[in-house]
Enzyme design. Structure first.
Site, mmCIF file in Angstrom:
data_model
loop_
_atom_site.group_PDB
_atom_site.id
_atom_site.type_symbol
_atom_site.label_atom_id
_atom_site.label_comp_id
_atom_site.label_asym_id
_atom_site.label_seq_id
_atom_site.Cartn_x
_atom_site.Cartn_y
_atom_site.Cartn_z
ATOM 1 N N GLU A 158 -9.344 -0.113 16.223
ATOM 2 C CA GLU A 158 -8.623 1.143 16.007
ATOM 3 C C GLU A 158 -8.738 2.035 17.243
ATOM 4 O OE1 GLU A 158 -6.603 1.907 13.119
ATOM 5 O OE2 GLU A 158 -6.909 -0.226 13.424
ATOM 6 N N ARG B 148 2.405 15.267 5.997
ATOM 7 C CA ARG B 148 3.257 15.733 7.101
ATOM 8 C C ARG B 148 4.749 15.762 6.750
ATOM 9 N NH1 ARG B 148 1.374 12.038 11.852
ATOM 10 N NH2 ARG B 148 0.327 10.901 10.167
ATOM 11 N N LEU C 174 0.840 -1.197 0.000
ATOM 12 C CA LEU C 174 0.000 0.000 0.000
ATOM 13 C C LEU C 174 0.877 1.250 0.000
ATOM 14 C CD1 LEU C 174 -2.861 -0.953 2.474
ATOM 15 C CD2 LEU C 174 -2.477 -1.624 0.093
HETATM 16 C C1 UD1 Z 1 -3.045 1.404 10.428
HETATM 17 C C2 UD1 Z 1 -3.856 0.305 11.091
HETATM 18 C C3 UD1 Z 1 -3.609 0.364 12.606
HETATM 19 C C4 UD1 Z 1 -2.140 0.256 12.899
HETATM 20 C C5 UD1 Z 1 -1.372 1.299 12.150
HETATM 21 C C6 UD1 Z 1 0.118 1.067 12.311
HETATM 22 C C7 UD1 Z 1 -5.873 0.034 9.737
HETATM 23 C C8 UD1 Z 1 -7.301 0.341 9.661
HETATM 24 N N1 UD1 Z 1 -5.260 0.516 10.829
HETATM 25 O O1 UD1 Z 1 -3.578 2.636 10.891
HETATM 26 O O2 UD1 Z 1 -4.309 -0.669 13.253
HETATM 27 O O3 UD1 Z 1 -1.928 0.366 14.300
HETATM 28 O O4 UD1 Z 1 -1.667 1.254 10.745
HETATM 29 O O5 UD1 Z 1 0.830 2.135 11.778
HETATM 30 O O6 UD1 Z 1 -5.334 -0.629 8.883
HETATM 31 N N2 UD1 Z 1 -3.354 3.546 2.720
HETATM 32 C C9 UD1 Z 1 -3.753 3.509 1.409
HETATM 33 N N3 UD1 Z 1 -5.036 3.823 1.106
HETATM 34 C C10 UD1 Z 1 -5.948 4.159 2.046
HETATM 35 C C11 UD1 Z 1 -5.522 4.199 3.391
HETATM 36 C C12 UD1 Z 1 -4.216 3.882 3.693
HETATM 37 O O7 UD1 Z 1 -2.942 3.180 0.523
HETATM 38 O O8 UD1 Z 1 -7.093 4.414 1.694
HETATM 39 C C13 UD1 Z 1 -1.968 3.218 3.061
HETATM 40 C C14 UD1 Z 1 -1.224 4.399 3.655
HETATM 41 O O9 UD1 Z 1 -0.547 5.134 2.666
HETATM 42 C C15 UD1 Z 1 -0.261 3.733 4.615
HETATM 43 C C16 UD1 Z 1 -0.980 2.474 5.040
HETATM 44 O O10 UD1 Z 1 -1.971 2.231 4.068
HETATM 45 O O11 UD1 Z 1 0.925 3.333 3.957
HETATM 46 C C17 UD1 Z 1 -1.617 2.618 6.425
HETATM 47 O O12 UD1 Z 1 -2.574 3.658 6.402
HETATM 48 P P1 UD1 Z 1 -2.689 4.711 7.585
HETATM 49 O O13 UD1 Z 1 -3.710 5.692 7.229
HETATM 50 O O14 UD1 Z 1 -1.355 5.213 7.967
HETATM 51 O O15 UD1 Z 1 -3.251 3.787 8.732
HETATM 52 P P2 UD1 Z 1 -3.208 4.077 10.267
HETATM 53 O O16 UD1 Z 1 -4.324 4.966 10.637
HETATM 54 O O17 UD1 Z 1 -1.848 4.476 10.662
#
Ligand code: UD1
Ligand code: MG
Length: 451
Positions: free
Chosen positions: A164, A23, A16
């Site tokens: 979450e 940021r 992903l």
């Molecule tokens: C996610 C996890 C959380 C974990 C955390 C660790 C989920 C719902 N939650 O939360 O349990 O503790 O990571 O860091 O999975 N991304 C996409 N498309 C989207 C959303 C995200 O490609 O629509 C990618 C982001 O670029 C990133 C990764 O997925 O690389 C994680 O997404 P992020 O929004 O950072 O999730 P967290 O809220 O940090």
């Protein structure tokens, strides 16, 4: 640990990379920022390839052509999928539905902004899938400050859900086993689970983490693997980028030392992801290795040297204050001293350039000596030209070798010469004004000027 037999269990890895990374305050996408000379995305792609992924799907956001291009550069076989809108991690994985639908035994989900995960850890997730027969294996870590992370909800030892942070009940806020985000899904149940995930949560997003609770509800198993928190550090800003760099540098230094390299002051030596130092290399303090450096055994890299794209043979002494640029290829026992720059040049065994010189676009034969201040004049403002120096040549101090030019074996170039024509073997070439002497001139000058 039983290692996964990669050829028998076919693995799809979904990376992903669709996040914007606001940021970072940067003109370039977050996952293209570098650690140890390689983008975060390329680090992740290398780790999953090393974990035996047969197929790689990279999910990028709309307009992220640069991310797609870097994915293709780092893993040419990768397939690119575009997530039209960032609606959550499960939604992002489903952008690669076409790949998932082909049917794999293991589906690994990796985050391109979580660049320090080792291949062993990805392999460990696959092993857990194979050994436990679980539908989902999540990766966890224990955090002193768990705020912001999803938490593992355990019943005894069994993982029954991941919640979450924003969805936690007050009584669950103290839970400190956190979700690292990455997971492995059994191929057979991956699509049905992912497609059942909805948005009934605080952020109205499709949470990948819901795969665990859904699996549990369907009587499927979920398992967990835990690692140290620093391995699953996510990078969202420049400070975390620097922290990740520190963790990676510590790993690279340690690996070098365990492989027989002496680092006098490990913390001051900067490695690239691909730096290759053989056993019995010694590195003094404050040395920078850019990408593409190889140093053979018994060589010493002295303090404050900067090397990039260079190959150093056995028994060489480089620095202090030396600069080896891309294409510098040194055979054995070469000495490069202070303020000497070498670029796109082949230096034969035993060549010495000990002080203040520039050697660019050149070949220097074995045992030749390059005097202080000698310069290859390789560039006329438009094109580059070659200097070819034979074996056992002596280039006098402050000589300019105006390329293209060839110096035959065994020749001497007199100090201060500007060499514009080829020099034959064993000749002395002088290209400078003859000295003039005017006896008594200085005393007469002083007498004239004295009041
Ligand atoms: C996610 C996890 C959380 C974990 C955390 C660790 C989920 C719902 N939650 O939360 O349990 O503790 O990571 O860091 O999975 N991304 C996409 N498309 C989207 C959303 C995200 O490609 O629509 C990618 C982001 O670029 C990133 C990764 O997925 O690389 C994680 O997404 P992020 O929004 O950072 O999730 P967290 O809220 O940090
Ligand atoms: Mg995150």
């Amino acid at each position: 640990m039983i290692l996964v037999d990669a050829p028998r269990r076919r693995c799809l890895a979904v990376v992903l990379a669709a996040g914007e990374g606001k940021r970072m305050i940067s003109g370039k996408p977050k996952v293209l920022h570098e650690l140890a000379g390689r983008t975060m995305l390329a680090h992740v792609l290398a780790a999953i390839a090393a974990a035996g992924a047969d197929r790689i799907a990279v999910v990028v956001g709309v307009g992220q052509e640069a991310v797609a291009a870097e994915a293709k550069r780092a893993a040419p076989e990768a397939q690119i999928f575009v997530q039209a809108k960032p609606l959550g991690t499960a939604h992002a994985v489903l952008a690669a539905k076409a790949a998932l639908a082909e049917g794999f035994d293991d589906v690994l989900v990796a985050f391109a902004d979580t660049p320090l995960v080792r291949p062993e850890t990805f392999r460990g997730l696959r092993t857990a899938l194979a050994e436990t027969g679980a539908a989902v294996v999540a990766l966890g870590f224990d955090a002193a400050r768990p705020e912001g992370y999803g938490r593992f909800i355990l019943e005894g030892d069994a993982l029954v859900a991941i919640r979450e942070h924003k969805d936690l009940a007050a009584s669950e806020l103290g839970l400190n086993r956190c979700n690292a985000g990455l997971m492995a899904l059994a191929g057979a149940s991956a699509l049905p689970l992912l497609e059942a995930i909805g948005t009934a949560n605080a952020q109205k997003e499709y949470y990948l983490t819901d795969a665990v609770g859904l699996a549990h509800a369907r009587g499927l198993k979920a398992a967990a693997v835990t690692v140290a928190g620093e391995e699953v550090l996510g990078v969202n800003d420049r400070e975390q980028l620097a922290t990740a760099e520190t963790v990676l540098q510590t790993r690279l230094r340690r690996a070098a030392m365990l492989a027989g390299v002496t680092l006098l002051d490990p913390g001051s030596v900067h490695f690239s992801f691909d730096t290759e130092l053989a056993a019995d290399v010694t590195v003094e303090p404050n040395v920078f290795f850019g990408p593409g450096v190889r140093v053979a055994g018994g060589s010493t890299i002295r303090a404050f040297s900067h090397l990039e794209g260079a190959s150093v043979g056995e028994g060489c002494i480089i620095g202090p204050f030396a600069r080896l640029r891309p294409g510098a290829t040194l055979e054995r026992d070469v000495h490069i001293g202070n303020f000497v720059e070498v670029k796109a040049a082949m230096l034969g065994a035993g060549v010495k350039a000990n002080h203040l010189a520039y050697i660019g676009d050149a070949t220097i034969g074995a045992r030749s000596n390059i005097g202080a201040g000698a310069i290859t004049c390789n560039y006329n403002g438009f094109a580059k030209f070659k200097t070819e120096v034979g074996e056992a040549v002596f280039i006098g101090v402050n000589s300019a070798l105006v390329a293209p030019v060839k110096i035959g074996a065994g020749a001497y170039i007199g100090t201060g010469s500007v060499i514009t024509e080829n020099v034959e073997a064993n000749a002395l070439a002088l290209a400078r004004e003859r000295q003039v002497q005017k006896p008594g001139w200085a005393s007469a000058f002083r007498a004239r000027n004295r009041k």
